[in-house]
Design a protein around this motif. Structure first.
Motif, PDB file in Angstrom:
ATOM      1  N   ASN A   1      -1.133  -4.702   6.662  1.00 28.11           N
ATOM      2  CA  ASN A   1      -1.933  -4.799   5.441  1.00 28.11           C
ATOM      3  C   ASN A   1      -1.305  -4.011   4.297  1.00 28.11           C
ATOM      4  N   ASP A   2      -0.715  -2.847   4.635  1.00 27.11           N
ATOM      5  CA  ASP A   2      -0.138  -2.000   3.595  1.00 27.11           C
ATOM      6  C   ASP A   2       1.183  -2.545   3.062  1.00 27.11           C
ATOM      7  N   ARG A   3       1.713  -3.579   3.690  1.00 26.83           N
ATOM      8  CA  ARG A   3       2.901  -4.242   3.158  1.00 26.83           C
ATOM      9  C   ARG A   3       2.536  -5.459   2.310  1.00 26.83           C
ATOM     10  N   SER A   4       1.259  -5.563   1.961  1.00 25.03           N
ATOM     11  CA  SER A   4       0.818  -6.682   1.136  1.00 25.03           C
ATOM     12  C   SER A   4       1.553  -6.698  -0.202  1.00 25.03           C
ATOM     13  N   LEU A   5       1.808  -7.893  -0.659  1.00 24.80           N
ATOM     14  CA  LEU A   5       2.439  -8.080  -1.963  1.00 24.80           C
ATOM     15  C   LEU A   5       1.419  -7.739  -3.051  1.00 24.80           C
ATOM     16  N   VAL A   6       1.733  -6.734  -3.862  1.00 26.43           N
ATOM     17  CA  VAL A   6       0.891  -6.380  -5.011  1.00 26.43           C
ATOM     18  C   VAL A   6       1.578  -6.932  -6.245  1.00 26.43           C
TER      19      VAL A   6
ATOM     20  N   GLY B   1      -3.715  -8.016  -2.338  1.00 23.77           N
ATOM     21  CA  GLY B   1      -3.662  -8.277  -0.905  1.00 23.77           C
ATOM     22  C   GLY B   1      -4.698  -7.476  -0.146  1.00 23.77           C
ATOM     23  N   ASP B   2      -4.247  -6.833   0.958  1.00 28.55           N
ATOM     24  CA  ASP B   2      -5.153  -6.037   1.795  1.00 28.55           C
ATOM     25  C   ASP B   2      -4.718  -4.567   1.857  1.00 28.55           C
ATOM     26  N   ILE B   3      -4.155  -4.046   0.784  1.00 28.04           N
ATOM     27  CA  ILE B   3      -3.654  -2.671   0.827  1.00 28.04           C
ATOM     28  C   ILE B   3      -4.800  -1.682   1.023  1.00 28.04           C
ATOM     29  N   SER B   4      -4.476  -0.543   1.592  1.00 19.53           N
ATOM     30  CA  SER B   4      -5.463   0.509   1.822  1.00 19.53           C
ATOM     31  C   SER B   4      -5.392   1.542   0.701  1.00 19.53           C
ATOM     32  N   SER B   5      -6.278   2.523   0.774  1.00 21.53           N
ATOM     33  CA  SER B   5      -6.303   3.569  -0.249  1.00 21.53           C
ATOM     34  C   SER B   5      -5.021   4.409  -0.225  1.00 21.53           C
ATOM     35  N   ASP B   6      -4.338   4.473   0.923  1.00 18.12           N
ATOM     36  CA  ASP B   6      -3.069   5.212   0.989  1.00 18.12           C
ATOM     37  C   ASP B   6      -2.036   4.595   0.057  1.00 18.12           C
ATOM     38  N   VAL B   7      -1.917   3.282   0.122  1.00 18.86           N
ATOM     39  CA  VAL B   7      -0.972   2.588  -0.768  1.00 18.86           C
ATOM     40  C   VAL B   7      -1.445   2.698  -2.211  1.00 18.86           C
ATOM     41  N   GLU B   8      -2.746   2.612  -2.422  1.00 14.48           N
ATOM     42  CA  GLU B   8      -3.268   2.732  -3.777  1.00 14.48           C
ATOM     43  C   GLU B   8      -2.873   4.074  -4.395  1.00 14.48           C
ATOM     44  N   ARG B   9      -2.963   5.166  -3.623  1.00 13.99           N
ATOM     45  CA  ARG B   9      -2.568   6.472  -4.150  1.00 13.99           C
ATOM     46  C   ARG B   9      -1.093   6.477  -4.542  1.00 13.99           C
ATOM     47  N   ARG B  10      -0.262   5.884  -3.705  1.00  5.19           N
ATOM     48  CA  ARG B  10       1.172   5.854  -4.024  1.00  5.19           C
ATOM     49  C   ARG B  10       1.420   5.027  -5.284  1.00  5.19           C
ATOM     50  N   LEU B  11       0.735   3.896  -5.415  1.00  6.72           N
ATOM     51  CA  LEU B  11       0.937   3.056  -6.596  1.00  6.72           C
ATOM     52  C   LEU B  11       0.475   3.761  -7.864  1.00  6.72           C
TER      53      LEU B  11
ATOM     54  N   ALA C   1       3.332   3.967 -10.454  1.00  6.49           N
ATOM     55  CA  ALA C   1       3.238   3.009 -11.554  1.00  6.49           C
ATOM     56  C   ALA C   1       2.318   3.479 -12.678  1.00  6.49           C
ATOM     57  N   GLY C   2       1.271   4.214 -12.335  1.00  5.86           N
ATOM     58  CA  GLY C   2       0.373   4.768 -13.357  1.00  5.86           C
ATOM     59  C   GLY C   2      -0.178   3.726 -14.297  1.00  5.86           C
ATOM     60  N   PRO C   3       0.052   3.896 -15.605  1.00  6.42           N
ATOM     61  CA  PRO C   3      -0.527   2.998 -16.609  1.00  6.42           C
ATOM     62  C   PRO C   3      -0.102   1.538 -16.451  1.00  6.42           C
ATOM     63  N   ALA C   4       1.015   1.277 -15.764  1.00  2.99           N
ATOM     64  CA  ALA C   4       1.486  -0.104 -15.602  1.00  2.99           C
ATOM     65  C   ALA C   4       0.521  -0.941 -14.767  1.00  2.99           C
ATOM     66  N   LEU C   5      -0.377  -0.289 -14.056  1.00  2.00           N
ATOM     67  CA  LEU C   5      -1.338  -1.019 -13.224  1.00  2.00           C
ATOM     68  C   LEU C   5      -2.498  -1.595 -14.021  1.00  2.00           C
TER      69      LEU C   5
ATOM     70  N   GLY D   1     -12.256   1.078   2.890  1.00  2.00           N
ATOM     71  CA  GLY D   1     -10.992   1.804   2.942  1.00  2.00           C
ATOM     72  C   GLY D   1     -10.037   1.438   1.833  1.00  2.00           C
ATOM     73  N   SER D   2     -10.478   0.650   0.875  1.00  2.00           N
ATOM     74  CA  SER D   2      -9.659   0.247  -0.267  1.00  2.00           C
ATOM     75  C   SER D   2     -10.483   0.412  -1.541  1.00  2.00           C
ATOM     76  N   SER D   3      -9.864   0.049  -2.675  1.00  2.30           N
ATOM     77  CA  SER D   3     -10.545   0.166  -3.970  1.00  2.30           C
ATOM     78  C   SER D   3     -11.095   1.572  -4.182  1.00  2.30           C
ATOM     79  N   SER D   4     -10.217   2.557  -4.042  1.00  6.26           N
ATOM     80  CA  SER D   4     -10.610   3.951  -4.251  1.00  6.26           C
ATOM     81  C   SER D   4     -10.943   4.189  -5.715  1.00  6.26           C
ATOM     82  N   ALA D   5     -11.690   5.268  -5.964  1.00  6.11           N
ATOM     83  CA  ALA D   5     -12.102   5.584  -7.327  1.00  6.11           C
ATOM     84  C   ALA D   5     -10.893   5.826  -8.221  1.00  6.11           C
ATOM     85  N   ALA D   6      -9.870   6.507  -7.699  1.00  9.09           N
ATOM     86  CA  ALA D   6      -8.677   6.788  -8.498  1.00  9.09           C
ATOM     87  C   ALA D   6      -7.953   5.501  -8.858  1.00  9.09           C
ATOM     88  N   PHE D   7      -7.887   4.573  -7.916  1.00 11.79           N
ATOM     89  CA  PHE D   7      -7.201   3.311  -8.177  1.00 11.79           C
ATOM     90  C   PHE D   7      -7.972   2.483  -9.198  1.00 11.79           C
ATOM     91  N   ILE D   8      -9.293   2.448  -9.055  1.00  8.01           N
ATOM     92  CA  ILE D   8     -10.102   1.700 -10.022  1.00  8.01           C
ATOM     93  C   ILE D   8      -9.923   2.297 -11.416  1.00  8.01           C
TER      94      ILE D   8
END
Length: 821
Positions: A698-703, A717-727, A731-735, A749-756
């Motif tokens: 799931n964490d290798r999902s294409l974003v 895709g199906d990325i988890s909050s771990d990948v979201e933190r790395r992104l 990437a920061g503002p590029a997201l 386990g996804s769509s964390s507050a920081a990522f949103i």
């Protein structure tokens, strides 16, 4: 001049079939009832008023017979209104199931109306509910419940049962152009469904008494068991022909029969009943003509027709008196009745009478594909066959220099082909509308397939199933003969379906296009006889050409980006329509368990509804079935040119589907540069490298982020909050995006507050199945979106969600709330 000729032709048709206008008016009333949903008493009042007005006018001799047409219209309106949900009685079980369609845990008692074995060891029961126990209250109820049970329940029609299950209101996936499951059940009188994962949850309280329905089921079950025990190579197809049970027909056989134009042979229809009637009529006639005494005492042809009724009724009983068999029997009865009353020439009238009776008993049949195809085939044969024969005779096709035998064989073969051609021409537009397939090779295949089924497989199978009830060896021998004929048909269909141009896969035609096709066919056969035919033919061709030209120009001139997140059950799929007509399908998974191809049954119908016949790009976000199980069908059927994925192995048979195609497979991720498609920039943030070793798939999902002008949409895709933190860190503002496809179906386990916060979307789209066992989307995820002020749209509740932008304006629609079905 043209109008006068058309009026004369129409008048001749009405004189030949005076019941036809009545049948059309009755059908129009049924259709209107669905469209406007009148109250039951309103419809009844209108019917009564129209009846009184027509009776008064006719009694006074001041009106033509056409005055009764409003009566038939209002009768159709009232007949259909009785079955609409708005007019259900107060004690109907649907009244006690949540209006939002949510589950209602209950114990229900009722009488079994029908039992249908299904695929994957599932049994479908139609239960007439009588008592309902729920919320500590016992209620007397009415109405039919569709109960699906995992396993064999050992029940028969008439049994009284009690079952524990969650009651639900049927719900559509709600994709434009998709199958209307709610209406399919509603026109069968079903507004509540339930599922029991074990037969232990279904208890038989008492056995039913003797009834025709119970007897028919017993005959059908015993015949099916005999066929299963005979060790036939094509037992599933033989069983479908004899009993109408198609759950054991292999998918590859069904597909080959459909593409070769022989799919109608797998479903009991007017053709099958007609073949049974014709075969046994000929047998009876042969036997009766052996006796001079009977020939002198009886009209042996009419007597043979009467004797053929018995096998027809037996055949309908073998099918359990299923709805298609009932309709076919009514049509056969109308034709036989007309013959016995010396009205055999009034074929149009017999067809109109059959339609009236069928719609009176089952008004919802007006929307059934089998109803459309059966009547279209019969009407086309009755109308086109004599005209095609006349054209052949005028062309001098039968050469007098031939020997009598060869001329006779040629004539028989030509007649058989013309019947097949007429039926195909009558049904091609409807198979395109209902199934998006036009089997061009159908007339040739049916020249051999119909006689093999009608004069070998069907009578031998039916006789074998009946004989097997008394003599196992005789039954096995006859069923073996049926199997040989079926094997020939299956091999013929398989061979024919693989030939070049054997069939066309087409987008869903409009009503205007269908009308123009039929108009063109009529004009072609009337070209030499009617002055109105040439100009009308030119008009039909011009309209068809204009439709295609307008579609092409609209695609080329389109400057909007449109993304539709389809409702596919517990899975994901999206269609991206780029400016200029370039299309991309992102994932194609979901559905309802193993063996269900979401690509074929959900995604493709939506594409065809959008008039899309080719897909330029396919994207596999990550190799899991709920995202990729339907992509092989999309690759094979839509000529995909490029497949994008996150590197590593593919899944779900994609390798096999891609083999032999020119499609280019491209790994994409953070290590690759952006991709530009007609002004839309695609940027990839994940996976970080093409090396798939280790880690969660799931964490290798294409974003992937799509940017068009000032607007953007982010796929996760199906990325988890771990990948979201790395992104967020990388990437920061590029997201930042206007629309976020929520990761992992709204998992907690996804769509964390920081990522949103980093993405800062105005809208989030959650793709999840209705009442899924994972509980997606999780309540905590929804709270995080609400806290960030993000509007959430869910495919399980809102249906398909469409985002449209021209680079500046942004519009978001949901299928259910915008009534786009």
């Amino acid at each position: 001049m043209l109008g006068r000729e058309l009026g004369q032709s129409r008048g001749a048709l009405v004189r030949a079939a005076p019941l036809a206008p009545a049948a059309l008016a009755f059908g129009a009333g049924i259709w209107t009832a669905r469209a406007v949903d009148p109250g039951l008493w309103t419809a009844l009042l209108l019917f009564a008023l129209s009846f009184c007005a027509a009776a008064f006018a006719l009694a006074g001799g001041r009106a033509a017979p056409a005055a009764v047409l409003p009566v038939f219209f209002m009768l159709g309106l009232w007949t259909m209104a009785q079955g609409l949900e708005r007019n259900l009685p107060a004690d109907h079980i649907a009244r006690f199931v949540g209006g939002d369609g949510g589950p209602f845990d209950t114990v229900t008692e009722g009488e079994v109306l029908a039992v249908e074995p299904r695929r994957r060891s599932t049994t479908r029961l139609y239960v007439e509910a009588r008592r309902l126990y729920g919320d500590g209250v016992e209620r007397a109820v009415s109405g039919t419940v569709l109960l699906n049970v995992r396993g064999d329940v050992g029940l028969r029609p008439g049994d009284t049962v009690r079952f524990a299950a969650s009651l639900r209101r049927p719900a559509n996936l709600a994709n434009p152009g998709g199958f209307d499951y709610e209406w399919w059940l509603a026109r069968r009188g079903v507004f509540v469904k339930a599922y029991a994962p074990s037969p232990l949850l279904v208890e038989r309280l008492s056995e039913g008494g003797a009834s025709l329905r119970r007897l028919a089921y017993s005959i059908r079950s015993r015949m099916a068991a005999l066929i299963d025990a005979a060790g036939l190579e094509n037992a599933g197809v033989v069983k479908a022909l004899v009993t109408g049970l198609r759950h054991d027909v292999p998918d590859e056989v069904t597909r080959a029969m459909a593409r070769s134009g022989a799919a109608h042979l797998l479903a009991i229809s007017g053709l099958h009943v007609g073949l049974v009637a014709f075969f046994f009529h000929r047998v009876a006639l042969f036997l009766l003509t052996r006796s001079q005494r009977l020939m002198l005492a009886l009209n042996v042809r009419k007597a043979a027709a009467l004797l053929a009724v018995g096998p027809v009724l037996l055949y309908c009983a073998a099918s359990g008196f299923a709805r298609p068999a009932q309709r076919a029997a009514v049509m056969a009865a109308a034709l036989i009745g007309g013959y016995l009353l010396d009205r055999g020439h009034a074929l149009y009238n017999a067809v109109a009478l059959a339609a009236l009776v069928i719609l009176l008993v089952s008004p919802g049949a007006l929307w059934d594909a089998s109803f459309h195809l059966s009547f279209a085939a019969v009407i086309a044969i009755v109308y086109l066959l004599p005209r095609l024969k006349a054209l052949i005779e005028d062309s001098g096709a039968s050469s007098p220099s031939r020997r009598p035998l060869s001329r006779r064989l040629l004539g028989e073969g030509t007649a058989l082909f013309l019947v097949s051609l007429a039926a195909s021409a009558g049904t091609w537009p409807l198979t395109a509308r209902h199934f998006n397939t036009v089997p061009l090779i159908g007339p040739l295949v049916n020249m051999a397939a119909v006689p093999l089924v009608g004069f070998a497989a069907l009578p031998a199978g039916l006789a074998g199933a009946v004989a097997g009830l008394f003599s196992e060896s005789l039954g096995a021998a006859l069923l073996g003969a049926a199997d040989l004929a079926v094997a020939a048909v299956v091999r013929l269909a398989g061979f024919a379906s693989e030939l070049p141009l054997a069939y066309l896969t087409v987008t869903t035609p409009t009503t205007v296009e269908i009308a123009c096709f039929y108009g063109a066919v009529v004009c072609l056969v009337e070209l030499r006889r009617a002055g109105w035919a040439p100009p009308l033919l030119a008009a039909c061709v011009a309209v068809l050409a204009a439709f295609q030209a307008a579609l092409y120009c609209a695609n080329a001139a389109d400057r909007e980006l449109r993304v539709t997140f389809m409702s596919v059950g517990q899975g994901e799929s999206a269609l991206v329509e780029f400016p200029g007509g370039v299309r991309m399908v992102v994932d194609a998974g979901g559905g309802f368990g193993p063996g269900y191809d979401a690509g074929e049954r959900i995604v493709a119908p939506f594409l065809w509804h959008r008039r899309i016949s080719a897909v330029d790009y396919a994207v596999l976000s990550h190799p899991q079935a709920d995202h990729g199980s339907g992509l092989p069908f999309i690759v094979r059927s839509f000529g995909v040119k490029r497949l994008l994925h996150g590197g590593g192995p593919l899944c779900c048979g994609l390798d096999e589907a891609l083999a032999g195609t020119p499609a280019v497979v491209e790994p994409r991720g953070a290590w690759t540069g952006p991709l530009e498609i007609n002004g839309v920039v695609l940027r990839f943030f994940n996976p970080p490298s093409p090396d798939p070793a280790g880690g969660d798939v799931n964490d290798r999902s294409l974003v992937m982020k799509l940017t068009y002008g000032r607007r953007s949409i982010l796929f996760t895709g199906d990325i988890s909050s771990d990948v979201e933190r790395r992104l967020v860190a990388e990437a920061g503002p590029a997201l930042r995006s206007d629309v976020l496809k929520a990761a992992h179906h709204g998992s907690g386990g996804s769509s964390s507050a920081a990522f949103i916060e980093a993405v800062s979307p105005g809208y989030a789209v959650v793709s999840a199945g209705r009442d899924n066992r994972f509980g997606f989307p999780h309540a905590e995820t929804l709270r995080r979106f609400a806290a960030a002020g993000v509007e959430v749209l869910r495919t399980d509740r809102d249906g398909a969600v469409t985002v449209i932008t021209d680079g500046e304006r942004l519009e978001v629609r949901s299928c259910l709330t915008d009534r786009c079905l």
